[in-house]
Design a protein around this motif. Structure first.
Motif, PDB file in Angstrom:
ATOM      1  N   SER A 275       0.836  -1.207   0.000  1.00 43.83           N
ATOM      2  CA  SER A 275       0.000   0.000   0.000  1.00 43.83           C
ATOM      3  C   SER A 275       0.871   1.257   0.000  1.00 43.83           C
ATOM      4  O   SER A 275       0.554   2.237  -0.676  1.00 43.83           O
ATOM      5  CB  SER A 275      -0.967   0.000   1.182  1.00 43.83           C
ATOM      6  OG  SER A 275      -0.254  -0.049   2.401  1.00 43.83           O
ATOM      7  N   GLY A 276       1.989   1.248   0.720  1.00 42.47           N
ATOM      8  CA  GLY A 276       2.888   2.395   0.727  1.00 42.47           C
ATOM      9  C   GLY A 276       3.524   2.634  -0.632  1.00 42.47           C
ATOM     10  O   GLY A 276       3.721   3.779  -1.036  1.00 42.47           O
ATOM     11  N   TYR A 277       3.821   1.556  -1.349  1.00 40.51           N
ATOM     12  CA  TYR A 277       4.445   1.663  -2.666  1.00 40.51           C
ATOM     13  C   TYR A 277       3.511   2.320  -3.678  1.00 40.51           C
ATOM     14  O   TYR A 277       3.946   3.082  -4.525  1.00 40.51           O
ATOM     15  CB  TYR A 277       4.842   0.258  -3.141  1.00 40.51           C
ATOM     16  CG  TYR A 277       5.674   0.225  -4.398  1.00 40.51           C
ATOM     17  CD1 TYR A 277       7.023   0.557  -4.366  1.00 40.51           C
ATOM     18  CD2 TYR A 277       5.121  -0.154  -5.612  1.00 40.51           C
ATOM     19  CE1 TYR A 277       7.804   0.507  -5.519  1.00 40.51           C
ATOM     20  CE2 TYR A 277       5.893  -0.212  -6.764  1.00 40.51           C
ATOM     21  CZ  TYR A 277       7.231   0.123  -6.711  1.00 40.51           C
ATOM     22  OH  TYR A 277       7.994   0.076  -7.846  1.00 40.51           O
ATOM     23  N   PHE A 278       2.213   2.034  -3.573  1.00 42.76           N
ATOM     24  CA  PHE A 278       1.245   2.541  -4.547  1.00 42.76           C
ATOM     25  C   PHE A 278       0.454   3.754  -4.039  1.00 42.76           C
ATOM     26  O   PHE A 278      -0.413   4.254  -4.743  1.00 42.76           O
ATOM     27  CB  PHE A 278       0.282   1.416  -4.959  1.00 42.76           C
ATOM     28  CG  PHE A 278       0.949   0.352  -5.779  1.00 42.76           C
ATOM     29  CD1 PHE A 278       1.211   0.547  -7.125  1.00 42.76           C
ATOM     30  CD2 PHE A 278       1.354  -0.844  -5.194  1.00 42.76           C
ATOM     31  CE1 PHE A 278       1.840  -0.430  -7.888  1.00 42.76           C
ATOM     32  CE2 PHE A 278       1.983  -1.826  -5.948  1.00 42.76           C
ATOM     33  CZ  PHE A 278       2.228  -1.613  -7.300  1.00 42.76           C
ATOM     34  N   LEU A 279       0.745   4.244  -2.837  1.00 42.71           N
ATOM     35  CA  LEU A 279      -0.028   5.324  -2.226  1.00 42.71           C
ATOM     36  C   LEU A 279      -0.050   6.607  -3.048  1.00 42.71           C
ATOM     37  O   LEU A 279      -1.076   7.290  -3.124  1.00 42.71           O
ATOM     38  CB  LEU A 279       0.495   5.607  -0.810  1.00 42.71           C
ATOM     39  CG  LEU A 279      -0.302   6.581   0.040  1.00 42.71           C
ATOM     40  CD1 LEU A 279      -1.749   6.103   0.214  1.00 42.71           C
ATOM     41  CD2 LEU A 279       0.362   6.750   1.404  1.00 42.71           C
ATOM     42  N   ASP A 280       1.053   6.956  -3.698  1.00 41.68           N
ATOM     43  CA  ASP A 280       1.080   8.180  -4.502  1.00 41.68           C
ATOM     44  C   ASP A 280       0.018   8.172  -5.597  1.00 41.68           C
ATOM     45  O   ASP A 280      -0.497   9.223  -5.975  1.00 41.68           O
ATOM     46  CB  ASP A 280       2.457   8.406  -5.122  1.00 41.68           C
ATOM     47  CG  ASP A 280       3.463   8.980  -4.141  1.00 41.68           C
ATOM     48  OD1 ASP A 280       3.063   9.348  -3.018  1.00 41.68           O
ATOM     49  OD2 ASP A 280       4.646   9.063  -4.495  1.00 41.68           O
TER      50      ASP A 280
ATOM     51  N   ILE B 245      10.662  -1.056  -3.394  1.00 40.11           N
ATOM     52  CA  ILE B 245      11.688  -0.159  -2.864  1.00 40.11           C
ATOM     53  C   ILE B 245      11.470   1.210  -3.492  1.00 40.11           C
ATOM     54  O   ILE B 245      11.341   1.318  -4.714  1.00 40.11           O
ATOM     55  CB  ILE B 245      13.095  -0.684  -3.203  1.00 40.11           C
ATOM     56  CG1 ILE B 245      13.320  -2.050  -2.557  1.00 40.11           C
ATOM     57  CG2 ILE B 245      14.167   0.309  -2.790  1.00 40.11           C
ATOM     58  CD1 ILE B 245      14.555  -2.776  -3.061  1.00 40.11           C
ATOM     59  N   GLY B 246      11.411   2.244  -2.689  1.00 41.76           N
ATOM     60  CA  GLY B 246      11.216   3.581  -3.225  1.00 41.76           C
ATOM     61  C   GLY B 246      11.142   4.622  -2.129  1.00 41.76           C
ATOM     62  O   GLY B 246      11.412   4.340  -0.962  1.00 41.76           O
ATOM     63  N   VAL B 247      10.746   5.812  -2.501  1.00 45.42           N
ATOM     64  CA  VAL B 247      10.602   6.923  -1.561  1.00 45.42           C
ATOM     65  C   VAL B 247       9.143   6.978  -1.129  1.00 45.42           C
ATOM     66  O   VAL B 247       8.234   6.982  -1.963  1.00 45.42           O
ATOM     67  CB  VAL B 247      11.042   8.252  -2.213  1.00 45.42           C
ATOM     68  CG1 VAL B 247      10.836   9.420  -1.259  1.00 45.42           C
ATOM     69  CG2 VAL B 247      12.499   8.169  -2.656  1.00 45.42           C
TER      70      VAL B 247
ATOM     71  N   SER C  67       5.536   8.304   0.348  1.00 49.74           N
ATOM     72  CA  SER C  67       4.716   9.463  -0.011  1.00 49.74           C
ATOM     73  C   SER C  67       5.032  10.688   0.838  1.00 49.74           C
ATOM     74  O   SER C  67       4.983  11.811   0.334  1.00 49.74           O
ATOM     75  CB  SER C  67       3.229   9.118   0.104  1.00 49.74           C
ATOM     76  OG  SER C  67       2.882   8.171  -0.876  1.00 49.74           O
ATOM     77  N   LEU C  68       5.365  10.496   2.080  1.00 52.00           N
ATOM     78  CA  LEU C  68       5.721  11.637   2.926  1.00 52.00           C
ATOM     79  C   LEU C  68       6.910  12.387   2.335  1.00 52.00           C
ATOM     80  O   LEU C  68       6.930  13.619   2.295  1.00 52.00           O
ATOM     81  CB  LEU C  68       6.028  11.174   4.352  1.00 52.00           C
ATOM     82  CG  LEU C  68       6.343  12.266   5.356  1.00 52.00           C
ATOM     83  CD1 LEU C  68       5.161  13.225   5.514  1.00 52.00           C
ATOM     84  CD2 LEU C  68       6.707  11.659   6.700  1.00 52.00           C
ATOM     85  N   GLY C  69       7.883  11.649   1.815  1.00 46.89           N
ATOM     86  CA  GLY C  69       9.039  12.278   1.179  1.00 46.89           C
ATOM     87  C   GLY C  69       8.679  12.993  -0.109  1.00 46.89           C
ATOM     88  O   GLY C  69       9.136  14.110  -0.357  1.00 46.89           O
ATOM     89  N   THR C  70       7.849  12.356  -0.943  1.00 49.60           N
ATOM     90  CA  THR C  70       7.489  13.001  -2.205  1.00 49.60           C
ATOM     91  C   THR C  70       6.656  14.251  -1.947  1.00 49.60           C
ATOM     92  O   THR C  70       6.854  15.272  -2.611  1.00 49.60           O
ATOM     93  CB  THR C  70       6.742  12.047  -3.164  1.00 49.60           C
ATOM     94  OG1 THR C  70       5.587  11.538  -2.534  1.00 49.60           O
ATOM     95  CG2 THR C  70       7.632  10.916  -3.606  1.00 49.60           C
ATOM     96  N   PHE C  71       5.750  14.193  -0.976  1.00 51.46           N
ATOM     97  CA  PHE C  71       4.929  15.378  -0.696  1.00 51.46           C
ATOM     98  C   PHE C  71       5.749  16.482  -0.048  1.00 51.46           C
ATOM     99  O   PHE C  71       5.469  17.663  -0.248  1.00 51.46           O
ATOM    100  CB  PHE C  71       3.687  15.011   0.111  1.00 51.46           C
ATOM    101  CG  PHE C  71       2.547  14.594  -0.774  1.00 51.46           C
ATOM    102  CD1 PHE C  71       1.586  15.503  -1.164  1.00 51.46           C
ATOM    103  CD2 PHE C  71       2.473  13.300  -1.264  1.00 51.46           C
ATOM    104  CE1 PHE C  71       0.560  15.132  -2.008  1.00 51.46           C
ATOM    105  CE2 PHE C  71       1.445  12.909  -2.107  1.00 51.46           C
ATOM    106  CZ  PHE C  71       0.477  13.827  -2.489  1.00 51.46           C
ATOM    107  N   GLY C  72       6.778  16.123   0.695  1.00 49.77           N
ATOM    108  CA  GLY C  72       7.711  17.142   1.196  1.00 49.77           C
ATOM    109  C   GLY C  72       8.396  17.846   0.041  1.00 49.77           C
ATOM    110  O   GLY C  72       8.558  19.072   0.045  1.00 49.77           O
TER     111      GLY C  72
END
Length: 191
Positions: free
Chosen positions: A22-27, A96-98, A100-105
């Motif tokens: 879910s974290g991987y696809f959240l964006d 493996i990735g960044v 959503s908190l990082g991308t929204f930052g």
């Protein structure tokens, strides 16, 4: 992702990059809502539709440029992100990735820079365009690694070949969603 008492195949990878499904696809769920909110804000603040389109396109082009340099300098440079990205190269189908908190930052930073440069309504629209470019990049990248780029036709097949060549050597083809900047900066490699 369960850690199996420290015996994870992602040993040493910070938890912020070792994403759940879910974290991987959240964006894919969050970014469209944020884009719509930014577009609505720009229109509510009186941005003309022609200005909206121009700002969206500008933001998407800026994303394309940023994508190239983030991949080249941040993910393949001497940064905290480089080990995560090397693990992605070794295990391209893993989640493996960044987060959503990082991308929204990052998006908040882009909005702030755009606000300083061009002001309220244009900065919202340009940031929405930047986010659209990012979402296209995500779709292409996830499609390459998890769905064999189905749905993107010949373009997707071409980008998949170029990206596969990048994964084999890492010395070129830094553009994931477009080869344009690789051509401009002479890092394009035939595949």
């Amino acid at each position: 992702m369960p850690r199996n008492f420290g015996l994870s195949r992602h040993e040493g990878l910070p938890a912020a990059f070792d994403l759940s499904r879910s974290g991987y696809f959240l964006d894919f769920a969050l970014v469209p809502f944020a884009e719509l909110a930014l577009i609505a804000t720009a229109l509510w603040r009186g941005l003309h539709p022609a200005g909206l389109v121009a700002a969206l396109l500008t933001g998407a082009v800026v994303w394309s440029f940023a994508e190239y340099w983030i991949h080249r300098l941040v993910f393949h440079g001497p940064t905290a992100f480089e080990p995560m990205h090397q693990m992605h190269h070794a295990l391209p189908k893993d989640l493996i990735g960044v987060a959503s908190l990082g991308t929204f930052g990052g998006f908040a930073g882009i909005w702030l820079i755009a606000y300083i440069l061009v002001g309220g309504s244009l900065c919202s629209a340009a940031t929405a365009g930047f986010m659209s470019g990012y979402l296209f990049y995500c779709a292409i990248h996830v499609g390459m690694h998890h769905f064999e780029a189905r749905g993107f036709g010949r373009y997707g097949a071409m980008m998949r070949r170029l990206h596969a060549a990048h994964h084999r050597g890492g010395k070129g083809n830094f553009g994931v969603s477009s080869p344009v900047w690789d051509i401009v900066f002479r890092t394009y490699r035939k595949a």
